[in-house]
Scaffold this active site. Structure first.
Site, PDB file in Angstrom:
ATOM      1  N   GLU A  82       0.844  -1.195   0.000  1.00  0.00           N
ATOM      2  CA  GLU A  82       0.000   0.000   0.000  1.00  0.00           C
ATOM      3  C   GLU A  82       0.884   1.251   0.000  1.00  0.00           C
ATOM      4  OE1 GLU A  82      -3.716   1.927   2.537  1.00  0.00           O
ATOM      5  OE2 GLU A  82      -2.289   0.630   3.574  1.00  0.00           O
ATOM      6  N   LYS A  85      -9.832   2.318  -2.291  1.00  0.00           N
ATOM      7  CA  LYS A  85     -10.066   1.944  -0.892  1.00  0.00           C
ATOM      8  C   LYS A  85     -11.433   2.448  -0.442  1.00  0.00           C
ATOM      9  CE  LYS A  85      -7.441   1.983   3.455  1.00  0.00           C
ATOM     10  NZ  LYS A  85      -6.178   2.495   4.058  1.00  0.00           N
ATOM     11  N   CYS A 131      -5.834  -2.639   2.717  1.00  0.00           N
ATOM     12  CA  CYS A 131      -5.583  -2.430   4.152  1.00  0.00           C
ATOM     13  C   CYS A 131      -6.859  -2.459   4.999  1.00  0.00           C
ATOM     14  CB  CYS A 131      -4.796  -1.141   4.332  1.00  0.00           C
ATOM     15  SG  CYS A 131      -3.923  -1.033   5.921  1.00  0.00           S
TER      16      CYS A 131
END
Length: 281
Positions: free
Chosen positions: A43, A113, A154
């Protein structure tokens, strides 16, 4: 074809955006001698993980970083899950975005995300991505010659509904570029990757930046891969480097047949509703 070799690159992140891509390319030049099929980057691998950096480092899709990553995938004939980068759209919004390129350098996946990392742990980590980032809204699954794979970034991985939607769309592997920190990493990293693998009977792959105590954000590192039976098949430490794992997607089918967890769901009692789009390019 059911077996594939996946390389996880755990690299330090420096302030020079293009130098980070060059470092990734140097790793990939070494890795491809081992006949890997896919490479996964961390990431924000080209941007120091700090909220005010995201608009500064951000580029539109098709920008210089995008083109370099596409070129690397094509040059080496690999699938490249290009970690994540700050992406700017036409309205000036910034997203934490992961691009996936096929062996010809074509984009076959893109995930923004969905869940922004806004936390304040007493005595631990405080971070607020929403200060500069906008949230994505699509569930992302992409096709390879080995099968379908899901993609999350994440904090997304903490939400079990998202992983299950990927599996319902056919994913046998869930790839997660991530950057857990020294508060959340020791507490939750291993548990999450093993739990999501068990819950969904998939391979899970988490690739993080190497730990750098002098950086603005200290990554936990510990990139890892877990089997659909919940076995940890690879676990790195905090240092720079890479590891290669072999995934057998037929094993996913075997586990699901022998322990038919997904088939035993009580859909007459509960169901998972989907209000968003599944990106399956």
């Amino acid at each position: 074809m059911s077996k594939m070799k996946v390389a996880m690159i755990q690299m330090r992140v420096v302030e020079d955006k293009l130098r980070n891509i060059e470092i990734a390319a140097e790793y990939i030049n070494e890795i491809v001698t081992e006949n890997v099929d896919m490479v996964v980057l961390p990431e924000m691998f080209c941007c120091p993980y700090k909220t005010e950096n995201f608009p500064i480092y951000g580029e539109p899709e098709g920008g210089p970083c995008y083109r370099m990553l596409s070129s690397i995938a094509k040059e080496h004939g690999i699938y490249l899950v290009a970690g994540s980068v700050p992406e700017k759209d036409e309205e000036g919004r910034v997203f934490n975005t992961s691009y996936v390129f096929d062996r010809e350098g074509n984009k076959i996946g893109k995930h923004r995300k969905m869940h922004l990392f806004d936390i304040n742990v007493e005595g631990g980590q405080c971070f607020k991505e929403s200060d500069t980032l906008s949230a994505g809204k699509d569930v992302t699954v992409f096709d390879t010659e080995f099968g379908k794979m899901g993609l999350a970034i994440c904090y997304d991985f903490r939400f079990p509904e998202l992983s299950r939607l990927m599996v319902e769309a056919g994913a046998k592997v869930i790839v997660v570029p991530a950057a857990f920190n020294m508060t959340t990493g020791p507490a939750h990293w291993d548990i999450l990757f093993r739990t999501r693998a068990l819950d969904n009977q998939v391979y899970t792959i988490g690739t993080a930046p190497a730990r750098d105590e002098s950086s603005c954000y200290t990554s936990y590192g510990n990139s890892m891969a877990v089997s659909p039976w919940g076995d940890t098949i690879c676990h790195m430490d905090e240092k720079e480097g890479y590891r290669i794992v072999e995934l057998d997607l037929d094993y996913v089918d075997r586990v699901r047949n022998e322990l038919p967890l997904l088939a035993h769901r009580r859909k007459d009692v509960y169901s998972l509703l989907k209000n968003n789009t599944i990106q399956n390019i």
